[in-house]
Design an enzyme around this catalytic site. Sequence first.
Site, short mmCIF file in Angstrom:
data_model
loop_
_atom_site.label_atom_id
_atom_site.label_comp_id
_atom_site.label_asym_id
_atom_site.label_seq_id
_atom_site.Cartn_x
_atom_site.Cartn_y
_atom_site.Cartn_z
N GLY A 26 0.79 -1.24 0.00
CA GLY A 26 0.00 0.00 0.00
C GLY A 26 0.81 1.28 0.00
N SER A 27 2.08 1.22 -0.45
CA SER A 27 2.88 2.45 -0.40
C SER A 27 2.37 3.49 -1.40
CB SER A 27 4.37 2.15 -0.63
OG SER A 27 4.60 1.72 -1.95
N ASN A 28 1.94 3.05 -2.58
CA ASN A 28 1.38 4.02 -3.54
C ASN A 28 0.07 4.62 -3.02
OD1 ASN A 28 2.93 4.25 -6.23
ND2 ASN A 28 3.05 2.07 -5.71
N MET A 104 -3.32 -6.76 -7.54
CA MET A 104 -2.72 -7.83 -8.35
C MET A 104 -3.75 -8.86 -8.80
SD MET A 104 0.21 -6.53 -8.47
CE MET A 104 1.38 -7.72 -9.11
N LEU A 107 -8.63 -8.23 -14.15
CA LEU A 107 -10.04 -7.83 -14.05
C LEU A 107 -10.81 -8.31 -15.28
CD1 LEU A 107 -9.22 -4.25 -12.82
CD2 LEU A 107 -10.35 -6.04 -11.46
N HIS A 123 2.11 0.53 -13.33
CA HIS A 123 2.78 -0.73 -13.70
C HIS A 123 4.29 -0.48 -13.74
CE1 HIS A 123 3.18 -4.71 -15.43
NE2 HIS A 123 4.05 -4.19 -16.28
N THR A 155 -7.72 -0.38 -19.79
CA THR A 155 -8.65 -0.85 -20.82
C THR A 155 -8.69 -2.38 -20.75
OG1 THR A 155 -6.89 -0.84 -22.45
CG2 THR A 155 -8.27 1.13 -22.36
C1 GAR Z 1 4.06 -1.33 -7.12
O1 GAR Z 1 5.43 -1.42 -7.30
C2 GAR Z 1 3.33 -1.35 -8.44
O2 GAR Z 1 4.07 -0.77 -9.47
C3 GAR Z 1 3.14 -2.82 -8.67
O3 GAR Z 1 2.86 -3.35 -7.40
C4 GAR Z 1 3.56 -2.60 -6.43
C5 GAR Z 1 2.63 -2.29 -5.27
O4 GAR Z 1 3.32 -1.67 -4.23
N1 GAR Z 1 2.05 -3.07 -9.57
C6 GAR Z 1 2.04 -4.05 -10.47
O5 GAR Z 1 2.94 -4.84 -10.59
C7 GAR Z 1 0.80 -4.09 -11.34
N2 GAR Z 1 0.96 -4.99 -12.42
P1 GAR Z 1 2.54 -0.90 -3.10
O6 GAR Z 1 1.48 -1.86 -2.57
O7 GAR Z 1 3.58 -0.62 -2.06
O8 GAR Z 1 1.96 0.34 -3.69
#
Ligand code: GAR
Length: 227
Positions: A26-28, A104, A107, A123, A155
């Site tokens: 969940g950092s993003n 992850m 969908l 991504h 999409t």
């Molecule tokens: C992130 O690095 C994001 O780019 C990746 O999952 C991570 C989630 O980190 N997303 C994918 O690989 C999507 N295909 P977070 O939970 O710390 O945000």
Amino acid sequence: MNDVTSRYPTEDVEKPRIVILISGSGSNMLTIVDQVTNGTIDAEVAGIICNEPEAAGVQKARDRDLDVSVIDHRGFTSREEFDIALMRTVDDYQPDLVVLAGFMRILTPDFVRRYEGRMLNIHPSLLPKYQGLHTHRRALEAGDETHGVTVHFVTEVLDNGPNVVQAVVPVLDGDTEDTLRKRVQIQEHIIYPIAVKWFVEGRLEMISGHAMFDGTALPSTGVKLQG
Ligand code: GAR
């Protein structure tokens, strides 16, 4: 006489509502939540949805007093069934924008169509390169000199919607998957809040399959930033 109230909105005016879907740390999500909290992004985080009950992001969201819904995909017999439950939960929050932040799950087309034009994903590659998993490993194995991260509209084709913004990072001698991931993630935390801010301000939209910024089609890379 002019109606001045319509030009000077009061506190009662509803802000754009964001729902964030996560599966992991969940950092993003947190970088977006922080920028909403400090007013950089003028929106409301209506809710967080997670498909992994034990994900660290669930507790982080609860610690911020956010409304969190956990829907464990293992409790459903098919992808379609899970996505219907997910759709109901998303709709309950009445979002203007759906943000996939490390969500992850692949969908279903029905789900994607419902939120098309108002759903963003991040991504960890310079799309269209390295759609799918293990992007950092694949960039290292290919001997790429640069790698990076992309925010794009979602999409129906996985990791294939129009790009909004990309950040490029160098691949350094001695990089491992972990060091490269960390370098990329620093950029993730910069570009995702920017894209969300553009969207809620009405500057970013998807029209006829193109990402548009201030009414002009973006290049296929999206806005490209050097990290
Ligand atoms: C992130 O690095 C994001 O780019 C990746 O999952 C991570 C989630 O980190 N997303 C994918 O690989 C999507 N295909 P977070 O939970 O710390 O945000």
